[in-house]
Design an enzyme around this catalytic site. Structure first.
Site, PDB file in Angstrom:
ATOM      1  N   ARG A   1     -32.952  58.713  13.438  1.00  0.00           N
ATOM      2  CA  ARG A   1     -31.543  58.963  13.114  1.00  0.00           C
ATOM      3  C   ARG A   1     -30.711  58.104  14.053  1.00  0.00           C
ATOM      4  O   ARG A   1     -30.796  58.229  15.271  1.00  0.00           O
ATOM      5  CB  ARG A   1     -31.213  60.449  13.275  1.00  0.00           C
ATOM      6  CG  ARG A   1     -29.756  60.822  12.945  1.00  0.00           C
ATOM      7  CD  ARG A   1     -29.607  62.339  12.947  1.00  0.00           C
ATOM      8  NE  ARG A   1     -28.247  62.789  12.643  1.00  0.00           N
ATOM      9  CZ  ARG A   1     -27.380  63.229  13.550  1.00  0.00           C
ATOM     10  NH1 ARG A   1     -27.713  63.274  14.850  1.00  0.00           N
ATOM     11  NH2 ARG A   1     -26.176  63.641  13.191  1.00  0.00           N
TER      12      ARG A   1
ATOM     13  N   ASN B   1     -21.438  63.318  11.962  1.00  0.00           N
ATOM     14  CA  ASN B   1     -22.082  64.158  12.961  1.00  0.00           C
ATOM     15  C   ASN B   1     -21.214  65.361  13.330  1.00  0.00           C
ATOM     16  O   ASN B   1     -20.015  65.215  13.596  1.00  0.00           O
ATOM     17  CB  ASN B   1     -22.352  63.340  14.232  1.00  0.00           C
ATOM     18  CG  ASN B   1     -23.090  64.144  15.289  1.00  0.00           C
ATOM     19  OD1 ASN B   1     -24.249  64.500  15.117  1.00  0.00           O
ATOM     20  ND2 ASN B   1     -22.407  64.446  16.388  1.00  0.00           N
ATOM     21  N   GLU B   2     -21.807  66.556  13.307  1.00  0.00           N
ATOM     22  CA  GLU B   2     -21.147  67.786  13.772  1.00  0.00           C
ATOM     23  C   GLU B   2     -19.662  67.802  13.408  1.00  0.00           C
ATOM     24  O   GLU B   2     -18.789  67.818  14.289  1.00  0.00           O
ATOM     25  CB  GLU B   2     -21.360  67.941  15.282  1.00  0.00           C
ATOM     26  CG  GLU B   2     -22.839  68.014  15.641  1.00  0.00           C
ATOM     27  CD  GLU B   2     -23.127  68.114  17.141  1.00  0.00           C
ATOM     28  OE1 GLU B   2     -22.152  68.154  17.929  1.00  0.00           O
ATOM     29  OE2 GLU B   2     -24.317  68.143  17.512  1.00  0.00           O
TER      30      GLU B   2
ATOM     31  N   HIS C   1     -28.169  71.658  13.893  1.00  0.00           N
ATOM     32  CA  HIS C   1     -28.517  71.210  15.232  1.00  0.00           C
ATOM     33  C   HIS C   1     -28.829  72.441  16.071  1.00  0.00           C
ATOM     34  O   HIS C   1     -28.028  73.377  16.125  1.00  0.00           O
ATOM     35  CB  HIS C   1     -27.372  70.396  15.849  1.00  0.00           C
ATOM     36  CG  HIS C   1     -27.109  69.113  15.124  1.00  0.00           C
ATOM     37  ND1 HIS C   1     -26.113  68.241  15.505  1.00  0.00           N
ATOM     38  CD2 HIS C   1     -27.722  68.547  14.044  1.00  0.00           C
ATOM     39  CE1 HIS C   1     -26.121  67.187  14.682  1.00  0.00           C
ATOM     40  NE2 HIS C   1     -27.095  67.369  13.793  1.00  0.00           N
TER      41      HIS C   1
ATOM     42  N   TYR D   1     -29.504  74.032  19.532  1.00  0.00           N
ATOM     43  CA  TYR D   1     -29.420  74.034  20.991  1.00  0.00           C
ATOM     44  C   TYR D   1     -29.354  75.482  21.461  1.00  0.00           C
ATOM     45  O   TYR D   1     -30.177  76.303  21.060  1.00  0.00           O
ATOM     46  CB  TYR D   1     -28.238  73.173  21.456  1.00  0.00           C
ATOM     47  CG  TYR D   1     -28.408  71.698  21.152  1.00  0.00           C
ATOM     48  CD1 TYR D   1     -29.327  70.916  21.854  1.00  0.00           C
ATOM     49  CD2 TYR D   1     -27.667  71.080  20.148  1.00  0.00           C
ATOM     50  CE1 TYR D   1     -29.500  69.570  21.580  1.00  0.00           C
ATOM     51  CE2 TYR D   1     -27.833  69.727  19.864  1.00  0.00           C
ATOM     52  CZ  TYR D   1     -28.753  68.980  20.578  1.00  0.00           C
ATOM     53  OH  TYR D   1     -28.923  67.644  20.298  1.00  0.00           O
TER      54      TYR D   1
ATOM     55  N   GLU E   1     -30.911  67.652  15.003  1.00  0.00           N
ATOM     56  CA  GLU E   1     -30.935  67.472  16.454  1.00  0.00           C
ATOM     57  C   GLU E   1     -31.466  68.753  17.066  1.00  0.00           C
ATOM     58  O   GLU E   1     -31.217  69.848  16.554  1.00  0.00           O
ATOM     59  CB  GLU E   1     -29.537  67.240  17.041  1.00  0.00           C
ATOM     60  CG  GLU E   1     -28.887  65.927  16.741  1.00  0.00           C
ATOM     61  CD  GLU E   1     -27.542  65.804  17.483  1.00  0.00           C
ATOM     62  OE1 GLU E   1     -27.334  66.537  18.483  1.00  0.00           O
ATOM     63  OE2 GLU E   1     -26.715  64.986  17.053  1.00  0.00           O
TER      64      GLU E   1
ATOM     65  N   TRP F   1     -33.299  65.080  19.917  1.00  0.00           N
ATOM     66  CA  TRP F   1     -32.242  64.350  20.633  1.00  0.00           C
ATOM     67  C   TRP F   1     -32.669  64.166  22.076  1.00  0.00           C
ATOM     68  O   TRP F   1     -32.982  65.145  22.751  1.00  0.00           O
ATOM     69  CB  TRP F   1     -30.920  65.127  20.585  1.00  0.00           C
ATOM     70  CG  TRP F   1     -29.808  64.327  21.194  1.00  0.00           C
ATOM     71  CD1 TRP F   1     -29.487  64.233  22.513  1.00  0.00           C
ATOM     72  CD2 TRP F   1     -28.900  63.458  20.496  1.00  0.00           C
ATOM     73  NE1 TRP F   1     -28.435  63.379  22.704  1.00  0.00           N
ATOM     74  CE2 TRP F   1     -28.055  62.883  21.475  1.00  0.00           C
ATOM     75  CE3 TRP F   1     -28.717  63.109  19.158  1.00  0.00           C
ATOM     76  CZ2 TRP F   1     -27.042  61.986  21.152  1.00  0.00           C
ATOM     77  CZ3 TRP F   1     -27.707  62.217  18.847  1.00  0.00           C
ATOM     78  CH2 TRP F   1     -26.877  61.663  19.837  1.00  0.00           C
TER      79      TRP F   1
END
Length: 350
Positions: free
Chosen positions: A85, A162-163, A229, A231, A258, A287
Site C-alpha cells: 500500500r 486515507n482515514e 485500521h 491500533y 493498517e 504499518w
C-alpha cells in the site's frame, strides 16, 4: 436482484401486444455493465481477473515522503509480501505525486510482482485536522492522474483516501464515501476501489460497519472493498474477532489496511489480528516499512530502510505465526506468462 414475471398471455395476439410494449422500454434500459477486466468483488471476496481468490499480505510504504526510496518495493517483495500500500499526496497537504510518478510506482510494483494499493493521504483526519481534504477532493486527484491508472485494473486497487474522517462529524462518512465512489465511476474508473473507515480509520463508532452494505450497493460496479485500521481501539481478541466476523457474515469485503504492534492510543492485539485474518482469509497490510516520525518510530518494520535490519515488529509481521512469510501467496496475474515449473515462481507460492 433479478425479477421474473410469471404472467402468461392467453393468445398469440396478446403476446404480440405485450412484446410491442416491452421492446421500446428495453431500448431505454441502461446497458449492462461490462465484465470487470481486473480485480472484482464477488460474494464478499476479492477476486483477481482470473477468478482466483486474492488475500493481501503486505505492508505500507510512505512513498510520497521518501520518493527516492523506490528500491524499497523490491525489498518488500524479497521479504515475501504480495501487496504494498503506497502513500501518495494530492498536493493539498503534501507535495503532489504527478501522473508520471504514479505510473512509475505502478510499473515498479509490477516489475516486483506486487499488487499495488494506492492511497491519497491528504484526507487523513478530516474534520479534526484543518489541513485535511475531503473525499471529493481526493477523487479529483485520482481523476487528474487517471492516465497512469487506466489499463492497470489487474494490478492496482485505488484506496480513495486515507482515514477520511477523524472523530468530528464522522457520520458524514457514509454519504461522502458514496459520492466519491460514484464520482470515480462516472469518470470511467473500472478499478476495485478501497474505502477507509472514519474515526482515524478505526471505526470505533461503527459508522463504516453499520453502513457498509449501503455504500457497497451505491457502487454501480459493486466493486468496493472496505478497510479498517487496527491500533489501540482493537486491544483485545474479542474486539478484533467481532469486527471482522461481522463483515464476513454479511459477505462484505474487508481488509485490515493498517495495523501495528503498539500505539500511543493503546496496545493493539497484533496476534489476534493476524490469527483472525488468517482464519477468515482476510487481507492485512502492516504499518509501515520505514521512515516513521520519532514519536511512532516503533512502527518501523526495518531500521532506516535497511532490509537486513528487521525491527521486533518487522520480525513479528514477516516471520511470526500467521505472518507474511507463512501465509502470502503471489498474485496469479504475475505467473500467467510463465510455466508452473519455474522454481522462482514455485518458491513464491507458500
Amino acid at each position: 436482484m433479478r425479477f421474473r414475471t410469471r404472467t402468461a398471455p392467453r393468445t398469440a395476439a396478446a403476446l404480440a401486444v405485450l412484446l410491442g410494449l416491452l421492446v421500446p422500454l428495453l431500448g431505454l434500459a441502461a446497458p449492462a455493465q461490462a465484465a470487470p477486466s481486473g480485480f472484482r468483488v464477488q460474494s464478499g471476496r476479492l477476486l483477481e481477473a482470473s477468478g482466483n481468490d486474492f488475500v493481501m499480505r503486505g505492508v505500507n510504504h510512505a512513498h510520497t515522503w521518501y520518493p527516492d526510496r523506490i528500491s524499497t518495493l523490491s525489498h518488500i517483495k524479497a521479504k515475501g509480501a504480495n501487496t504494498v500500500r503506497v502513500v501518495l499526496a494530492s498536493g493539498d497537504r503534501w507535495p503532489r505525486n504527478s501522473a508520471a510518478d504514479v505510473a512509475n510506482v505502478v510499473g515498479q510494483c509490477k516489475q516486483n510482482r506486487l499488487i499495488c494499493v494506492l492511497e491519497v493521504h491528504d484526507t487523513t483526519g478530516y474534520g479534526d485536522q484543518s489541513s485535511a481534504i475531503t473525499l471529493s477532493r481526493a477523487a479529483d486527484y485520482w481523476i487528474s492522474v487517471k492516465s497512469a491508472l487506466t489499463g492497470q485494473e489487474k494490478y492496482v486497487i485505488v484506496n480513495i483516501g486515507n482515514e477520511p474522517y477523524g472523530n468530528s462529524n464522522h457520520t458524514r462518512w457514509t454519504a461522502d464515501t458514496k459520492a466519491a465512489v460514484q464520482k470515480l465511476r462516472s469518470a470511467g474508473f473500472n478499478h476495485t476501489l478501497m474505502v477507509d473507515a472514519p474515526n482515524w480509520g478505526q471505526d470505533w463508532a461503527f459508522t463504516m460497519r453499520d453502513n457498509a452494505a449501503s455504500v457497497f450497493a451505491a457502487d454501480p460496479d459493486r466493486n468496493t472493498v472496505f478497510s479498517v485500521h487496527m491500533y489501540g481501539v482493537f486491544n483485545a481478541a474479542a474486539k478484533v474477532n467481532d469486527y471482522l466476523n461481522r463483515f464476513v457474515a454479511a459477505k462484505l469485503p474487508l481488509v485490515v489496511g493498517e495495523f501495528g504492534h503498539n500505539h500511543s492510543d493503546g496496545n493493539p492485539d497484533e496476534d489476534a489480528i493476524l490469527a483472525a485474518a488468517q482464519r477468515l482469509r482476510l487481507g492485512y497490510l502492516g504499518w509501515s516499512w520505514s521512515g516513521n516520525s520519532s514519536d511512532v518510530r516503533y512502527l518501523d518494520l526495518v531500521t532506516n530502510f535497511d532490509p537486513n535490519r528487521l525491527t521486533s515488529w518487522g520480525r513479528r509481521l514477516f516471520n511470526g505465526t500467521n505472518g507474511i512469510v507463512a501465509t502470502a501467496k503471489e498474485a496469479s496475474v504475475f505467473s500467467a506468462s510463465v510455466t508452473s515449473t519455474n522454481p522462482a515462481v514455485s518458491r513464491l507460492h507458500h
